[in-house]
Motif scaffolding. Structure first.
Motif, short mmCIF file in Angstrom:
data_model
loop_
_atom_site.label_atom_id
_atom_site.label_comp_id
_atom_site.label_asym_id
_atom_site.label_seq_id
_atom_site.Cartn_x
_atom_site.Cartn_y
_atom_site.Cartn_z
N LYS A 87 0.97 -0.87 -0.69
CA LYS A 87 -0.06 0.02 0.16
C LYS A 87 1.03 1.22 0.70
CE LYS A 87 -2.81 -2.18 2.71
NZ LYS A 87 -4.04 -2.61 4.22
N PRO A 88 0.37 2.12 -0.79
CA PRO A 88 1.31 3.63 -0.31
C PRO A 88 1.92 4.24 1.07
CG PRO A 88 -0.45 3.82 -2.25
CD PRO A 88 -0.71 2.78 -1.56
N GLU A 89 1.06 3.56 1.66
CA GLU A 89 1.46 3.89 3.01
C GLU A 89 2.20 2.81 3.53
OE1 GLU A 89 -2.10 3.03 2.28
OE2 GLU A 89 -2.76 2.33 3.82
N ASP A 90 2.51 2.41 3.46
CA ASP A 90 3.86 1.03 3.70
C ASP A 90 5.08 1.84 3.05
OD1 ASP A 90 2.34 -1.90 2.17
OD2 ASP A 90 2.30 -1.60 3.99
N THR A 91 5.51 2.95 2.17
CA THR A 91 6.11 4.10 1.43
C THR A 91 7.41 4.53 2.72
OG1 THR A 91 5.93 4.34 -0.71
CG2 THR A 91 7.38 5.71 0.63
N ALA A 92 8.39 4.21 2.83
CA ALA A 92 9.10 3.97 4.04
C ALA A 92 10.75 3.22 3.50
CB ALA A 92 8.08 3.42 5.28
N ARG A 93 11.71 3.76 4.57
CA ARG A 93 13.16 3.26 4.18
C ARG A 93 13.16 2.42 5.43
NH1 ARG A 93 17.26 4.36 1.56
NH2 ARG A 93 19.57 3.86 2.72
N TYR A 94 13.05 0.72 5.07
CA TYR A 94 13.06 -0.32 5.92
C TYR A 94 14.20 -0.26 6.10
CZ TYR A 94 8.52 -1.16 4.64
OH TYR A 94 7.35 -0.61 4.38
N TYR A 95 14.50 -0.63 7.50
CA TYR A 95 16.01 -1.46 8.07
C TYR A 95 15.93 -2.49 9.54
CZ TYR A 95 16.61 3.84 8.25
OH TYR A 95 17.37 4.69 7.37
N CYS A 96 16.86 -3.50 8.76
CA CYS A 96 17.16 -4.33 9.35
C CYS A 96 17.77 -3.84 10.98
CB CYS A 96 17.74 -5.47 8.46
SG CYS A 96 18.67 -7.00 9.10
N ALA A 97 17.26 -4.67 12.36
CA ALA A 97 18.64 -4.49 12.94
C ALA A 97 18.78 -6.12 13.61
CB ALA A 97 17.65 -3.98 14.04
N ALA A 98 19.20 -6.45 14.91
CA ALA A 98 19.41 -7.75 15.29
C ALA A 98 19.59 -7.61 17.26
CB ALA A 98 21.21 -8.34 14.71
N ALA A 99 19.56 -8.20 17.45
CA ALA A 99 19.59 -8.26 18.92
C ALA A 99 20.05 -9.54 19.41
CB ALA A 99 17.87 -8.06 19.53
N SER A 100 20.85 -8.91 20.28
CA SER A 100 21.73 -9.96 21.28
C SER A 100 21.02 -11.14 21.69
CB SER A 100 22.81 -9.70 21.60
OG SER A 100 22.59 -8.84 23.22
N GLY A 101 20.56 -11.71 22.38
CA GLY A 101 19.52 -12.43 23.11
C GLY A 101 18.65 -13.91 22.01
N SER A 102 18.74 -13.61 21.30
CA SER A 102 17.49 -14.52 20.56
C SER A 102 16.60 -14.83 20.35
CB SER A 102 18.43 -15.93 20.49
OG SER A 102 18.54 -16.65 21.59
N TYR A 103 15.69 -13.84 21.50
CA TYR A 103 14.17 -14.08 21.69
C TYR A 103 14.00 -12.49 20.85
CZ TYR A 103 15.05 -17.09 24.87
OH TYR A 103 15.36 -19.02 24.96
N VAL A 104 12.45 -12.98 20.08
CA VAL A 104 12.13 -11.36 19.91
C VAL A 104 11.56 -9.88 20.56
CG1 VAL A 104 11.01 -13.23 18.00
CG2 VAL A 104 9.42 -12.44 19.93
N THR A 105 11.88 -9.08 19.76
CA THR A 105 11.28 -8.71 20.45
C THR A 105 10.84 -7.10 19.62
OG1 THR A 105 12.35 -6.08 22.28
CG2 THR A 105 13.56 -7.21 20.42
N THR A 106 9.53 -6.40 20.16
CA THR A 106 9.74 -5.36 18.68
C THR A 106 10.13 -4.02 20.32
OG1 THR A 106 7.41 -5.27 20.50
CG2 THR A 106 7.00 -6.59 18.85
N VAL A 107 10.65 -4.17 20.40
CA VAL A 107 11.09 -2.89 20.84
C VAL A 107 12.71 -2.21 20.32
CG1 VAL A 107 12.10 -1.26 22.87
CG2 VAL A 107 10.35 -3.54 22.76
N ALA A 108 12.90 -1.35 19.75
CA ALA A 108 14.01 -0.77 19.30
C ALA A 108 15.46 -0.83 19.26
CB ALA A 108 13.56 0.84 18.07
N GLY A 109 15.03 0.19 21.44
CA GLY A 109 16.18 -0.15 21.95
C GLY A 109 16.81 -1.10 22.01
N MET A 110 16.00 -2.61 22.18
CA MET A 110 16.76 -3.58 22.40
C MET A 110 17.64 -4.02 21.94
SD MET A 110 15.27 -4.64 25.52
CE MET A 110 16.34 -5.98 25.35
#
Length: 124
Positions: A87-110
């Motif tokens: 959708k047009p609202e998906d327009t953005a710059r997409y970033y990949c990130a890695a969190a140590s600890g291996s469990y899922v997290t939705t928090v960017a600071g992690m």
């Protein structure tokens, strides 16, 4: 130390698809949970999707659930974001990130490591 390089962004019409890739270099890729975030012009960074070390657990933002799938190939040190029904609202710059600890997290600071991003533009 983990280095992340995203690819696969581009210009697509609404309803189209893209697959983003994030190639990781460094040590112990399978020790990290991986996530995708996006930043649209004039908006704050937004969580998109995350996946645990094994690929067995995923989480999605409500805005993309059902249209976007995150996956990983630990043998290739790569995480993917398959985006359908864009959708047009998906327009953005997409970033990949890695969190140590291996469990899922939705928090960017992690997340400890970030790529430079890849631009996705969806035209109406």
């Amino acid at each position: 130390q983990v280095q992340l390089v995203e690819s696969g962004g581009g210009l697509v019409q609404a309803g189209g698809s893209l697959r983003l890739s994030c190639a990781a270099s460094g040590r112990a890729f399978n020790m990290y949970a991986m996530g995708w975030f996006r930043v649209a012009v004039g908006k704050e960074r937004e969580f998109v999707a995350t996946i645990d070390w094994s690929g067995g657990t995923t989480r999605y933002a409500d805005s993309v659930r059902g249209r976007i799938t995150i996956s990983r190939d630990n043998a290739k040190n790569t995480v993917y974001l398959q985006m359908n029904s864009l959708k047009p609202e998906d327009t953005a710059r997409y970033y990949c990130a890695a969190a140590s600890g291996s469990y899922v997290t939705t928090v960017a600071g992690m997340y400890n490591y970030w790529g430079q991003g890849t631009q996705v533009t969806v035209s109406s």
